[in-house]
Design an enzyme around this catalytic site. Sequence first.
Site, short mmCIF file in Angstrom:
data_model
loop_
_atom_site.label_atom_id
_atom_site.label_comp_id
_atom_site.label_asym_id
_atom_site.label_seq_id
_atom_site.Cartn_x
_atom_site.Cartn_y
_atom_site.Cartn_z
N GLY A 156 0.85 -1.19 0.00
CA GLY A 156 0.00 0.00 0.00
C GLY A 156 0.88 1.24 0.00
O GLY A 156 2.06 1.18 -0.37
N ARG A 157 0.30 2.36 0.44
CA ARG A 157 1.05 3.62 0.40
C ARG A 157 2.36 3.54 1.18
O ARG A 157 3.41 4.00 0.70
CB ARG A 157 0.20 4.75 0.98
CG ARG A 157 -0.80 5.31 0.01
CD ARG A 157 -1.69 6.32 0.72
NE ARG A 157 -2.62 5.62 1.55
CZ ARG A 157 -3.95 5.69 1.44
NH1 ARG A 157 -4.48 6.48 0.56
NH2 ARG A 157 -4.73 4.99 2.23
N ARG A 179 -1.60 -8.58 -2.01
CA ARG A 179 -2.80 -9.30 -2.47
C ARG A 179 -3.05 -9.01 -3.94
O ARG A 179 -3.33 -9.89 -4.72
CB ARG A 179 -4.03 -8.85 -1.66
CG ARG A 179 -4.23 -9.62 -0.38
CD ARG A 179 -5.35 -9.03 0.42
NE ARG A 179 -5.11 -7.59 0.67
CZ ARG A 179 -5.89 -6.81 1.40
NH1 ARG A 179 -6.97 -7.29 1.95
NH2 ARG A 179 -5.60 -5.54 1.59
N THR A 180 -2.95 -7.72 -4.30
CA THR A 180 -3.11 -7.37 -5.72
C THR A 180 -1.83 -6.71 -6.21
O THR A 180 -1.23 -5.90 -5.49
CB THR A 180 -4.29 -6.39 -5.92
OG1 THR A 180 -4.23 -5.40 -4.90
CG2 THR A 180 -5.63 -7.08 -5.87
N ARG A 240 1.32 -4.41 12.33
CA ARG A 240 0.51 -4.70 13.51
C ARG A 240 1.05 -5.94 14.20
O ARG A 240 1.52 -6.87 13.54
CB ARG A 240 -0.96 -5.01 13.12
CG ARG A 240 -1.84 -3.79 12.93
CD ARG A 240 -2.15 -3.07 14.24
NE ARG A 240 -2.98 -1.89 14.04
CZ ARG A 240 -2.54 -0.68 13.70
NH1 ARG A 240 -1.25 -0.47 13.54
NH2 ARG A 240 -3.38 0.32 13.56
N GLU A 269 0.26 -5.95 22.66
CA GLU A 269 0.92 -4.74 23.17
C GLU A 269 -0.06 -3.90 24.01
O GLU A 269 -1.26 -3.96 23.78
CB GLU A 269 1.48 -3.91 21.99
CG GLU A 269 0.42 -3.38 21.04
CD GLU A 269 1.03 -2.62 19.85
OE1 GLU A 269 1.84 -3.20 19.11
OE2 GLU A 269 0.65 -1.45 19.68
N HIS A 287 5.62 1.15 19.33
CA HIS A 287 4.58 1.56 18.37
C HIS A 287 4.65 3.07 18.10
O HIS A 287 3.69 3.82 18.35
CB HIS A 287 3.18 1.16 18.87
CG HIS A 287 2.16 1.07 17.77
ND1 HIS A 287 1.10 0.19 17.80
CD2 HIS A 287 2.03 1.75 16.60
CE1 HIS A 287 0.37 0.34 16.69
NE2 HIS A 287 0.91 1.29 15.96
N ILE A 288 5.81 3.49 17.57
CA ILE A 288 6.03 4.93 17.35
C ILE A 288 6.27 5.29 15.88
O ILE A 288 6.73 6.39 15.59
CB ILE A 288 7.23 5.45 18.20
CG1 ILE A 288 8.51 4.64 17.90
CG2 ILE A 288 6.90 5.41 19.69
CD1 ILE A 288 9.78 5.29 18.45
C1 8YV Z 1 -1.12 5.00 15.51
C2 8YV Z 1 -0.99 3.23 13.69
O1 8YV Z 1 -0.17 5.68 16.25
O2 8YV Z 1 -2.13 4.62 12.15
C3 8YV Z 1 -1.95 3.48 12.58
O3 8YV Z 1 -2.57 2.50 12.12
O4 8YV Z 1 -0.69 2.14 13.99
C4 8YV Z 1 -0.35 4.36 14.41
O5 8YV Z 1 0.03 5.34 13.49
C5 8YV Z 1 -1.92 4.15 16.45
O6 8YV Z 1 -2.76 3.24 15.84
C6 8YV Z 1 -2.75 5.04 17.37
O7 8YV Z 1 -3.98 5.41 16.85
#
Ligand code: 8YV
Length: 328
Positions: A156-157, A179-180, A240, A269, A287-288
Amino acid sequence: MTKPKILIARAVFMEVIARLEQHFDVESNPLDEVWSQAQLIARLQGKQGAFTTGGDRIDASVLAACPELKICANMAVGYNNFDLAAMTQAGVLATNAPAVLTETTADFGFALLMATARRITESEHYLRAGKWNKWSFDMFAGADIHGSTLGVLGMGRIGQGIARRGALGFGMNVIYHNRTRLDAALEAECKARYVSKDELLKTADHLVLVLPYSAASHHTIGAAELALMKPTATLVNIARGGIVDDVALAAALAGKRIAAAGLDVFEGEPAVHPDLLALSNVVLTPHIASATRPTRLAMANLAADNLLAFFSGQQPLTPLNSEVLAAR
Ligand code: 8YV
């Protein structure tokens, strides 16, 4: 005229809250408490809108308990915290926050890849522990980035952003699986070649995961997939938790089945599996990937814009289940 009532489920920029307060009767979470489902349901009572983040789960039980809810605007591009089918069935609009975080997240993916391949955090820990007393020829010898083969799973992007950085910035040979397949023009722009998932796993020197999480992508990388990878390979997950089987990954890292991993996301997490914490060949971040101030502000403003558009009868910017709008 009475203002619609909205809940902002987690603490967020004061300026965004102030914007929303001009149009809505706002309940926010200034102490940034992480509410249980029961607490979230209690706070959502009487609210027509919710400003959510990736940790706020909107499922059938929440929807059944909050019949006045009409829209949930996620401050995240990922929306696996939404049960989209249940929201659509309940007539609740879901929106996410795509595009505004693409480049920042791709930057971070590259930073994590480089820190992992070049053993940056591991060597810093060594230095800080006072263990550095001489130069040696193979001290923290890692893997090259330039000229190596970059594998991108999920194109994706953000995946495209990683591919461009690899090809144009570091002269990497870029392969991807999705997937595509991308159209030829986009493939040429990203200088990326489409391959099967197995070929990607077998060929990549560095594999970056950038695919959305769903039941279908659960444990996309487990013991069998890790077994296909090169023993010198690095694995980076900025997508994720749950896409990787963390137990299988920890075993592969401990057994040097692959060289190293860089992880920004984890199963369950903010808990991190203790087997991962015990390893030196893994770089761990909380998750930053999207965490720069301008980008987080843009994400929050996009979620706010979706709420504002929806309640003023305009087309929300980034709807996920437009069929809800059509049925209005
Ligand atoms: C967020 C993320 O910080 O945008 C997403 O999907 O995983 C992160 O950029 C997190 O989900 C908080 O909303």
